[in-house]
Design a protein around this motif. Sequence first.
Motif, PDB file in Angstrom:
ATOM      1  N   ARG A   1       0.843  -1.200   0.000  1.00  0.00           N
ATOM      2  CA  ARG A   1       0.000   0.000   0.000  1.00  0.00           C
ATOM      3  C   ARG A   1       0.887   1.262   0.000  1.00  0.00           C
ATOM      4  O   ARG A   1       1.762   1.410   0.844  1.00  0.00           O
ATOM      5  CB  ARG A   1      -0.893   0.011   1.238  1.00  0.00           C
ATOM      6  CG  ARG A   1      -1.997   1.067   1.207  1.00  0.00           C
ATOM      7  CD  ARG A   1      -2.848   1.017   2.469  1.00  0.00           C
ATOM      8  NE  ARG A   1      -3.331  -0.317   2.759  1.00  0.00           N
ATOM      9  CZ  ARG A   1      -4.341  -0.924   2.143  1.00  0.00           C
ATOM     10  NH1 ARG A   1      -5.003  -0.292   1.198  1.00  0.00           N
ATOM     11  NH2 ARG A   1      -4.687  -2.153   2.468  1.00  0.00           N
TER      12      ARG A   1
ATOM     13  N   ALA B   1      -7.022   5.061 -11.738  1.00  0.00           N
ATOM     14  CA  ALA B   1      -6.706   5.399 -10.348  1.00  0.00           C
ATOM     15  C   ALA B   1      -6.141   6.812 -10.245  1.00  0.00           C
ATOM     16  O   ALA B   1      -6.477   7.554  -9.309  1.00  0.00           O
ATOM     17  CB  ALA B   1      -5.718   4.378  -9.787  1.00  0.00           C
TER      18      ALA B   1
ATOM     19  N   ILE C   1      -5.949   9.975  -5.659  1.00  0.00           N
ATOM     20  CA  ILE C   1      -6.165   9.229  -4.406  1.00  0.00           C
ATOM     21  C   ILE C   1      -5.419   9.878  -3.236  1.00  0.00           C
ATOM     22  O   ILE C   1      -4.232  10.190  -3.338  1.00  0.00           O
ATOM     23  CB  ILE C   1      -5.729   7.759  -4.601  1.00  0.00           C
ATOM     24  CG1 ILE C   1      -6.704   7.072  -5.556  1.00  0.00           C
ATOM     25  CG2 ILE C   1      -5.654   7.018  -3.264  1.00  0.00           C
ATOM     26  CD1 ILE C   1      -6.252   5.721  -6.043  1.00  0.00           C
TER      27      ILE C   1
ATOM     28  N   THR D   1     -11.438   5.761   0.324  1.00  0.00           N
ATOM     29  CA  THR D   1     -11.947   4.457  -0.098  1.00  0.00           C
ATOM     30  C   THR D   1     -12.228   4.547  -1.589  1.00  0.00           C
ATOM     31  O   THR D   1     -12.928   5.461  -2.044  1.00  0.00           O
ATOM     32  CB  THR D   1     -13.238   4.100   0.649  1.00  0.00           C
ATOM     33  OG1 THR D   1     -12.925   3.849   2.015  1.00  0.00           O
ATOM     34  CG2 THR D   1     -13.890   2.858   0.047  1.00  0.00           C
ATOM     35  N   VAL D   2     -11.660   3.616  -2.349  1.00  0.00           N
ATOM     36  CA  VAL D   2     -11.877   3.566  -3.800  1.00  0.00           C
ATOM     37  C   VAL D   2     -12.714   2.326  -4.108  1.00  0.00           C
ATOM     38  O   VAL D   2     -12.299   1.206  -3.788  1.00  0.00           O
ATOM     39  CB  VAL D   2     -10.538   3.504  -4.563  1.00  0.00           C
ATOM     40  CG1 VAL D   2     -10.790   3.473  -6.067  1.00  0.00           C
ATOM     41  CG2 VAL D   2      -9.649   4.680  -4.193  1.00  0.00           C
TER      42      VAL D   2
ATOM     43  N   ILE E   1     -14.411  -0.045  -6.952  1.00  0.00           N
ATOM     44  CA  ILE E   1     -14.168  -0.367  -8.359  1.00  0.00           C
ATOM     45  C   ILE E   1     -15.199  -1.388  -8.839  1.00  0.00           C
ATOM     46  O   ILE E   1     -15.274  -2.501  -8.299  1.00  0.00           O
ATOM     47  CB  ILE E   1     -12.738  -0.921  -8.541  1.00  0.00           C
ATOM     48  CG1 ILE E   1     -11.721   0.158  -8.118  1.00  0.00           C
ATOM     49  CG2 ILE E   1     -12.491  -1.360  -9.988  1.00  0.00           C
ATOM     50  CD1 ILE E   1     -10.304  -0.342  -7.954  1.00  0.00           C
TER      51      ILE E   1
ATOM     52  N   ILE F   1      -7.423  -1.932  -9.310  1.00  0.00           N
ATOM     53  CA  ILE F   1      -7.309  -2.327  -7.896  1.00  0.00           C
ATOM     54  C   ILE F   1      -5.866  -2.174  -7.425  1.00  0.00           C
ATOM     55  O   ILE F   1      -5.579  -1.530  -6.396  1.00  0.00           O
ATOM     56  CB  ILE F   1      -7.763  -3.800  -7.713  1.00  0.00           C
ATOM     57  CG1 ILE F   1      -9.275  -3.909  -7.870  1.00  0.00           C
ATOM     58  CG2 ILE F   1      -7.313  -4.347  -6.353  1.00  0.00           C
ATOM     59  CD1 ILE F   1      -9.770  -5.343  -8.095  1.00  0.00           C
TER      60      ILE F   1
ATOM     61  N   ALA G   1      -4.689   1.503  -7.409  1.00  0.00           N
ATOM     62  CA  ALA G   1      -5.226   2.257  -6.268  1.00  0.00           C
ATOM     63  C   ALA G   1      -4.468   1.896  -4.991  1.00  0.00           C
ATOM     64  O   ALA G   1      -4.166   2.769  -4.157  1.00  0.00           O
ATOM     65  CB  ALA G   1      -6.720   1.971  -6.107  1.00  0.00           C
ATOM     66  N   LEU G   2      -4.145   0.616  -4.848  1.00  0.00           N
ATOM     67  CA  LEU G   2      -3.386   0.178  -3.672  1.00  0.00           C
ATOM     68  C   LEU G   2      -1.988   0.799  -3.674  1.00  0.00           C
ATOM     69  O   LEU G   2      -1.545   1.375  -2.662  1.00  0.00           O
ATOM     70  CB  LEU G   2      -3.276  -1.350  -3.678  1.00  0.00           C
ATOM     71  CG  LEU G   2      -2.517  -1.947  -2.495  1.00  0.00           C
ATOM     72  CD1 LEU G   2      -3.480  -2.200  -1.339  1.00  0.00           C
ATOM     73  CD2 LEU G   2      -1.819  -3.251  -2.881  1.00  0.00           C
TER      74      LEU G   2
ATOM     75  N   ALA H   1      -4.402   4.141  -1.495  1.00  0.00           N
ATOM     76  CA  ALA H   1      -5.775   4.207  -0.989  1.00  0.00           C
ATOM     77  C   ALA H   1      -5.892   3.422   0.320  1.00  0.00           C
ATOM     78  O   ALA H   1      -5.341   2.329   0.448  1.00  0.00           O
ATOM     79  CB  ALA H   1      -6.738   3.647  -2.023  1.00  0.00           C
TER      80      ALA H   1
ATOM     81  N   VAL I   1      -9.659  -0.435  -0.713  1.00  0.00           N
ATOM     82  CA  VAL I   1     -10.083  -0.677  -2.099  1.00  0.00           C
ATOM     83  C   VAL I   1     -11.189  -1.728  -2.068  1.00  0.00           C
ATOM     84  O   VAL I   1     -11.020  -2.791  -1.466  1.00  0.00           O
ATOM     85  CB  VAL I   1      -8.910  -1.174  -2.969  1.00  0.00           C
ATOM     86  CG1 VAL I   1      -9.379  -1.413  -4.409  1.00  0.00           C
ATOM     87  CG2 VAL I   1      -7.760  -0.178  -2.948  1.00  0.00           C
TER      88      VAL I   1
ATOM     89  N   ALA J   1      -8.094  -6.162  -2.402  1.00  0.00           N
ATOM     90  CA  ALA J   1      -9.421  -5.546  -2.353  1.00  0.00           C
ATOM     91  C   ALA J   1     -10.350  -6.295  -1.395  1.00  0.00           C
ATOM     92  O   ALA J   1     -10.250  -7.510  -1.238  1.00  0.00           O
ATOM     93  CB  ALA J   1     -10.034  -5.529  -3.754  1.00  0.00           C
TER      94      ALA J   1
END
Lengths: 170, 389
Positions: A144, B178, B183, B188-189, B191, B202, B205-206, B210, B213, B231
């Motif tokens: 992350r 993304a 972000i 919170t995203v 999808i 996914i 975004a990670l 984010a 996800v 996710a």
Amino acid sequence: MSRTRGSNQALALAQGLGWFSIALGVAEVLAPHRVTRATGLHGHERLVSSYGVREIVTGIGLLTAKDPTPWVWGRVGGDALDLGTLAAGVAGPQRERSGIAFLMTLGIAALDVACALALRRPLPAAMASFRRRSGLPKPPGAMRGAASDFVVPADFRTPEALRPWTAKAG
Amino acid sequence: MRALRWHGKQDIRCDTVPDPKIEHPRDAIIKVTSCAICGSDLHLYDGFMPGMENGDIMGHETMGIVEEVGSEVTNLKKGDRVVIPFTIFCGECDQCRRGNFSVCERSNRNKSLADKVFGHTTAGLFGYTHLTGGYPGGQAEYLRVPFADKTHIKVPLGIPDETLLFLSDIFPTGWQAAVQCDIQPDDTVAIWGCGPVGQFAIRSALLLGAKQVIAIDRVPERLAMAEAGGATTIDFSKESVVERLNELTRGKGPEKCIDAVGMEAHATATIDSMYDRAKQAVMLETDRPHVLREMMYVCRPAGVLSIPGVYGGLLDKVPFGMAMNKGLTFRMGQTHVNRWTDDLLRRIEMGQIDPSFVITHKVGLEEGPNMYKTFRDKLDGCIKVVLKP
């Protein structure tokens, strides 16, 4: 995936079962007397005709559905109904004919079940392989923000007036 | 050469056609080593995109080895290994100078048609209707690349095709989806769609940080792959998307929503999708925008909707008043592939991500027509098909 060939064969079998359903259904609807004579179910022509309608609907479903699996299971349910009806015939005066029809239907039911199983979603082992397909070198939690050095270009940024709450909200 | 050609709705064939030739000094010819079937190819397969003609060569995810270059291509030579972005761009027009390569003003050779349909032209695309130039695509043994001095991503030797191929489209498309969300660490995203683009969205975004996800689909293996990418998943066939999203965001809704589904939302899952399908059948609507409606409804006010999913034309019953009153920001478009690929190639080389995770099927070109059906129907655990000509 190694199941491609098998899955395509199952699809072809489902198509074949679709045409078989339609052919049988048309025969049951148009010539119920002949069907009842052949299967030892004399006197049940209306019932056989209604089974024919079921077969035609199932056949069309098999030939037109994107995923034929539920329709193949529908055939399995129909097979159970047919077997129940023929079992009653076996106890009647034309038990030989009903018995032969019962055995033939049993064979077709086995084919239907085999087709439905071949079409089913990936086996647990295959699902486990999907669960391992992260594409990431470490667990997701550890990745992350790994690309947080990326600077979002100005023309892709949220309008400034809408940005502050994102940092505060939770 | 052999190529996969479109002959009508759900009719793709592997045909023998003449080899491509250099037609312009900025062209190059590529010997294709790998190509892929994209989710957006399925819109052509199913006949939802206008502008295809009998015999058009399919494909816009392609890589290979440079075979021949035109006289004005000085930065490529025979033997170079390249990934070809799906957007063809000149690199010189106003839009290209801003990095908006997917709306290049010069690469669409059917510009006048696109001007009429879209108001102003967009870029030429490989194998994607005559509205975007009618260029032969890359599901073939060879590909002619127009504006080749710009329309390429040079890649190093020693990394497998399968790891690099998706720089052509789905990796930068998921990434741009993304990035369009801008972000923030507390975001919170959500999808919609766990197909290939959804899977890359996914992971993007990670990687972009984010907090949470959430991925929405109904196909078990796609949801499993989404979980592998970090996710939290929602199976829309088993639970209410709106209720679950609100639960997961303490009633506030996700700040950022990504539509990785587009025009062919599942036709029988919801009442509005069935309504759309009925209107499509009588040609009163072109797309099924269920995901757009749901995103507008559930997104937190002042949130962002990012739309990499392809839409083709006219949408009905889109609750725009809801979006306006909630102050939602919409970001969408075809991907400006080369705007992101230097950075993404660097991340692949650094080992941050290996895009080959998404491949489920690898077959020869002649298997392509069958694979279109397998992929379209999500059979055999199919998520991504790579073809080896």
